[in-house]
Write a protein that holds these residues in place. Structure first.
Motif, mmCIF file in Angstrom:
data_model
loop_
_atom_site.group_PDB
_atom_site.id
_atom_site.type_symbol
_atom_site.label_atom_id
_atom_site.label_comp_id
_atom_site.label_asym_id
_atom_site.label_seq_id
_atom_site.Cartn_x
_atom_site.Cartn_y
_atom_site.Cartn_z
ATOM 1 N N SER A 101 0.845 -1.198 0.000
ATOM 2 C CA SER A 101 0.000 0.000 0.000
ATOM 3 C C SER A 101 0.878 1.244 0.000
ATOM 4 O O SER A 101 1.916 1.283 0.668
ATOM 5 C CB SER A 101 -0.913 -0.001 1.228
ATOM 6 N N PHE A 102 0.446 2.271 -0.751
ATOM 7 C CA PHE A 102 1.223 3.492 -0.921
ATOM 8 C C PHE A 102 0.472 4.688 -0.344
ATOM 9 O O PHE A 102 -0.762 4.699 -0.282
ATOM 10 C CB PHE A 102 1.511 3.739 -2.402
ATOM 11 N N ARG A 103 1.208 5.707 0.054
ATOM 12 C CA ARG A 103 0.618 6.946 0.549
ATOM 13 C C ARG A 103 -0.075 7.706 -0.582
ATOM 14 O O ARG A 103 0.371 7.673 -1.725
ATOM 15 C CB ARG A 103 1.704 7.838 1.152
ATOM 16 N N SER A 104 -1.143 8.422 -0.233
ATOM 17 C CA SER A 104 -1.886 9.188 -1.240
ATOM 18 C C SER A 104 -1.010 10.252 -1.875
ATOM 19 O O SER A 104 -1.107 10.513 -3.080
ATOM 20 C CB SER A 104 -3.113 9.839 -0.586
ATOM 21 N N GLU A 105 -0.139 10.874 -1.081
ATOM 22 C CA GLU A 105 0.675 11.969 -1.613
ATOM 23 C C GLU A 105 1.769 11.486 -2.569
ATOM 24 O O GLU A 105 2.404 12.283 -3.259
ATOM 25 C CB GLU A 105 1.324 12.764 -0.477
ATOM 26 N N ASP A 106 1.982 10.153 -2.645
ATOM 27 C CA ASP A 106 2.994 9.612 -3.554
ATOM 28 C C ASP A 106 2.419 9.205 -4.902
ATOM 29 O O ASP A 106 3.144 8.713 -5.764
ATOM 30 C CB ASP A 106 3.672 8.391 -2.919
ATOM 31 N N GLU A 107 1.121 9.423 -5.094
ATOM 32 C CA GLU A 107 0.466 8.910 -6.302
ATOM 33 C C GLU A 107 1.096 9.471 -7.580
ATOM 34 O O GLU A 107 1.221 8.766 -8.581
ATOM 35 C CB GLU A 107 -1.026 9.239 -6.251
ATOM 36 N N ALA A 158 -8.520 5.229 -0.885
ATOM 37 C CA ALA A 158 -7.773 6.488 -0.915
ATOM 38 C C ALA A 158 -6.294 6.259 -1.174
ATOM 39 O O ALA A 158 -5.582 7.175 -1.581
ATOM 40 C CB ALA A 158 -7.959 7.233 0.411
ATOM 41 N N ASN A 159 -5.811 5.046 -0.938
ATOM 42 C CA ASN A 159 -4.409 4.715 -1.142
ATOM 43 C C ASN A 159 -4.291 3.682 -2.252
ATOM 44 O O ASN A 159 -4.889 2.611 -2.174
ATOM 45 C CB ASN A 159 -3.785 4.151 0.144
ATOM 46 N N LEU A 160 -3.526 4.009 -3.304
ATOM 47 C CA LEU A 160 -3.236 3.000 -4.315
ATOM 48 C C LEU A 160 -2.545 1.818 -3.652
ATOM 49 O O LEU A 160 -1.686 1.992 -2.777
ATOM 50 C CB LEU A 160 -2.320 3.575 -5.400
ATOM 51 N N HIS A 161 -2.905 0.605 -4.035
ATOM 52 C CA HIS A 161 -2.261 -0.560 -3.444
ATOM 53 C C HIS A 161 -2.090 -1.643 -4.502
ATOM 54 O O HIS A 161 -2.871 -1.749 -5.439
ATOM 55 C CB HIS A 161 -3.035 -1.100 -2.242
ATOM 56 N N MET A 162 -1.036 -2.419 -4.353
ATOM 57 C CA MET A 162 -0.678 -3.438 -5.327
ATOM 58 C C MET A 162 -0.881 -4.819 -4.709
ATOM 59 O O MET A 162 -0.423 -5.086 -3.590
ATOM 60 C CB MET A 162 0.779 -3.245 -5.763
ATOM 61 N N GLY A 183 -11.527 8.865 -15.196
ATOM 62 C CA GLY A 183 -10.699 8.000 -14.357
ATOM 63 C C GLY A 183 -9.909 8.727 -13.292
ATOM 64 O O GLY A 183 -9.296 8.083 -12.430
ATOM 65 N N GLY A 184 -9.886 10.061 -13.327
ATOM 66 C CA GLY A 184 -9.173 10.820 -12.308
ATOM 67 C C GLY A 184 -9.869 10.736 -10.955
ATOM 68 O O GLY A 184 -11.077 10.478 -10.876
ATOM 69 N N ARG A 185 -9.100 10.974 -9.893
ATOM 70 C CA ARG A 185 -9.647 10.895 -8.540
ATOM 71 C C ARG A 185 -9.271 12.123 -7.743
ATOM 72 O O ARG A 185 -8.186 12.688 -7.904
ATOM 73 C CB ARG A 185 -9.129 9.652 -7.815
ATOM 74 N N ILE A 186 -10.179 12.533 -6.836
ATOM 75 C CA ILE A 186 -9.937 13.621 -5.904
ATOM 76 C C ILE A 186 -10.331 13.118 -4.525
ATOM 77 O O ILE A 186 -11.425 12.575 -4.343
ATOM 78 C CB ILE A 186 -10.751 14.882 -6.269
ATOM 79 N N MET A 187 -9.449 13.291 -3.538
ATOM 80 C CA MET A 187 -9.688 12.776 -2.188
ATOM 81 C C MET A 187 -9.646 13.914 -1.177
ATOM 82 O O MET A 187 -8.637 14.604 -1.063
ATOM 83 C CB MET A 187 -8.632 11.714 -1.846
ATOM 84 N N ASP A 188 -10.747 14.093 -0.449
ATOM 85 C CA ASP A 188 -10.852 15.124 0.576
ATOM 86 C C ASP A 188 -10.853 14.451 1.937
ATOM 87 O O ASP A 188 -11.818 13.798 2.319
ATOM 88 C CB ASP A 188 -12.146 15.932 0.376
#
Length: 551
Positions: free
Chosen positions: A74-80, A115-119, A488-493
């Motif tokens: 799992s990755f941090r949102s700010e690293d997307e 909210a977090n990209l994950h592999m 396909g874009g995402r926005i996270m609040d």
């Protein structure tokens, strides 16, 4: 970056099912950003490679253990913005090498449904040429080391890792329970009473004294396998390994002090100071009323399903008794044995068919009960209420994020989607829509149960409705509102910051507009993150602008 191994029992292990889940085959790849396979004969054909792996695993007939290693990164949102397709492949290869699976077959996929990209990575533990099974020893240390190395090499956000002098963490099972339910696990409850348990351990002189003092906290200690476990006194399905609370509770050390283990006697009249009640982890003064509603809903769901189960059971028992009587009649018939066996077999088939038909009406009743109460956990209840527009539920979901370090394990089940805005609604007169939104914003701001900060956070959907014509929104377990745009874009609040897909210009533009509606001009864009400027920084920026104008 966080890595986690998902334990799979051999009887439930299916490499094909896991690979299909990674590709999100059931939903047409809706949540899958990319997928690939490696080490197989047909590297480019994902599904042909699955068949190849199954054939290789079948060649190993000696091992009775699992043959699939399921890894989640799992990755941090700010690293997307930094995570490119090429980098995902590099990260997977580094993990494969560290775990000893560089030559093994695997299927990989990147999911974007949280909210977090994950592999997800499914490694076949069977070597494709030797047909031997490989399981890495103490893989958690190896995975943690690779995470830290990759973070430094590629400029990713540094996460907390494992340290040998760190306080004993919760087990993976307990963390999973707390993540998905939002309620305290039994293991966490036991660890929270560690000091009290150690104090009473020093005062205890024998096993019975220890049992009595543990009972005051609603706990029971008993053997399990080669060690000891702590169990809930009132529901012994809730257990935790005793040594997970403290090493002093290991079987070896307790038997050195008290002798061979002796079971408890006459604990019924021992008064309790505390007991495990699966309390919510969220911190919020408004939690009480919602928690009472949650408990009422759960009780209604349980009693309704139990009633249906009893009615169904009674109907099935009547059918079984009827056909048992018919089979007894057939057995008394004076006919050839071969013919009698054929009639008995036919009777069993008729009985099975009648039971299946009898179950049908009860299934629809069950679905009605589940539809009326569509949640099974505290977290699920909060997500359900927030999806209905309940501001307090969303504030409570976010309260855990503000008071504790957020857990970033991905969740396989999605929060219920907020309303998908139809074309007809946005074809209405623009002025009427603006009046409607203004009235709804005023109603939210007049809510006296929320703080000023909470009111601002809970206007998220209304702001997005005024900016984007088509979008969908979901709420994750931490209260983050995740907007998905048509391209396909995402926005996270998350309440305090706004993140967006770093490589999507449309998402960036929409996120900036959204942030302007939320914070006005007092905001700052950093790569794929938008934060609010503090008043001091706003004044400094305003002063610099005035100076430049005068010049």
């Amino acid at each position: 970056m966080i890595s986690k191994k998902v334990d799979i029992s051999p009887k439930n292990a299916s490499y094909a099912r896991l690979a299909e889940y990674i590709a999100d085959a059931r939903h047409g790849g809706e949540k899958c950003l990319m997928r690939w396979c490696a080490g197989c004969l047909g590297d480019d054909d994902y599904h042909e490679a699955i068949a190849d792996v199954i054939d290789v695993q079948a060649m190993n007939t000696r091992s009775r253990q699992g043959k699939t290693y399921h890894l989640i990164i799992s990755f941090r949102s700010e690293d997307e913005a930094k995570l490119t397709p090429a980098l995902f492949r590099v990260i997977e290869e580094r993990f494969a090498t560290a775990l000893g699976y560089a030559e093994h077959q695997r299927h990989c996929g990147v999911h974007k449904n949280t909210a977090n990209l994950h592999m997800h990575i499914a490694y076949s533990m069977i070597h494709p040429e030797k047909y031997t099974r490989h399981e890495p020893f103490r893989d958690y240390w190896k995975r943690d080391k690779i995470c830290r190395e990759l973070e430094w090499e590629y400029g990713l956000t540094i996460d907390n890792g494992r340290t040998k002098d760190k306080q004993r963490p919760l087990s993976a099972k307990a963390m999973l329970i707390e993540t998905h339910t939002g309620q305290q696990s039994f293991e966490s409850y036991a660890q929270g009473r560690r000091d009290s348990i150690l104090y009473l351990l020093t005062a205890a002189t024998d096993w019975q004294t220890l049992h009595e003092r543990l009972a005051r906290h609603g706990l029971v200690i008993k053997p399990r396998g080669n060690g000891l476990i702590l169990a809930d006194r009132h529901n012994q399905r809730h257990t935790a390994k005793a040594s997970m609370v403290d090493r002093a509770l290991s079987l070896k050390k307790l038997e050195e002090k008290f002798g061979l283990y002796l079971p408890a006697r006459n604990l019924g009249k021992i008064p309790e100071q505390s007991r495990y009640q699966a309390t919510p982890l969220h911190r919020s003064p408004e939690r009480g009323a919602l928690y009472a509603e949650y408990q009422q809903g759960i009780e209604k769901r349980k009693s309704g399903l139990a009633t249906v189960k009893d009615q169904e059971g009674a109907a099935i028992v009547a059918i079984k008794e009827k056909w048992a009587a018919k089979r007894r009649e057939l057995e008394r018939l004076n006919i050839a044995k071969k013919n009698r066996l054929g009639l008995l077999q036919l009777a069993h088939k008729h009985e099975a068919e009648e039971i299946a038909r009898a179950k049908l009406p009860f299934q629809s009743t069950r679905e009605d009960i589940r539809g009326e109460v569509p949640f099974t956990s505290w977290n699920g209840f909060l997500q359900y209420k927030a999806g209905q527009g309940n501001e307090i539920a969303l504030a409570i979901l976010r309260s855990k994020q503000r008071t504790a370090e957020p857990e970033r394990e991905p969740q396989s089940t999605r929060a219920k989607a907020w309303s998908q805005h139809s074309k007809e609604k946005f074809a209405e007169n623009h002025s009427k829509i603006q009046v409607e939104y203004a009235a709804r914003e005023v109603a939210a701001l007049k809510n006296e149960n929320l703080s000023c900060q909470g009111r601002k956070q809970l206007l998220a959907i209304l702001r997005m409705e005024q900016i984007a014509a088509h979008f969908s929104a979901i709420i994750d377990r931490k209260g983050t509102v995740i907007f998905s745009l048509p391209d396909g874009g995402r926005i996270m609040d998350s309440g305090k910051e706004i993140l967006f897909s770093g490589n999507n210009e449309a998402a960036r533009h929409t996120a900036v507009q959204y942030a302007q509606k939320k914070w006005g001009k007092g905001m700052h864009v950093e790569e794929n993150k938008i934060v609010r400027l503090k008043k001091k920084l706003e004044k400094e920026q305003h002063w610099k602008q005035q100076q430049s104008r005068e010049r």
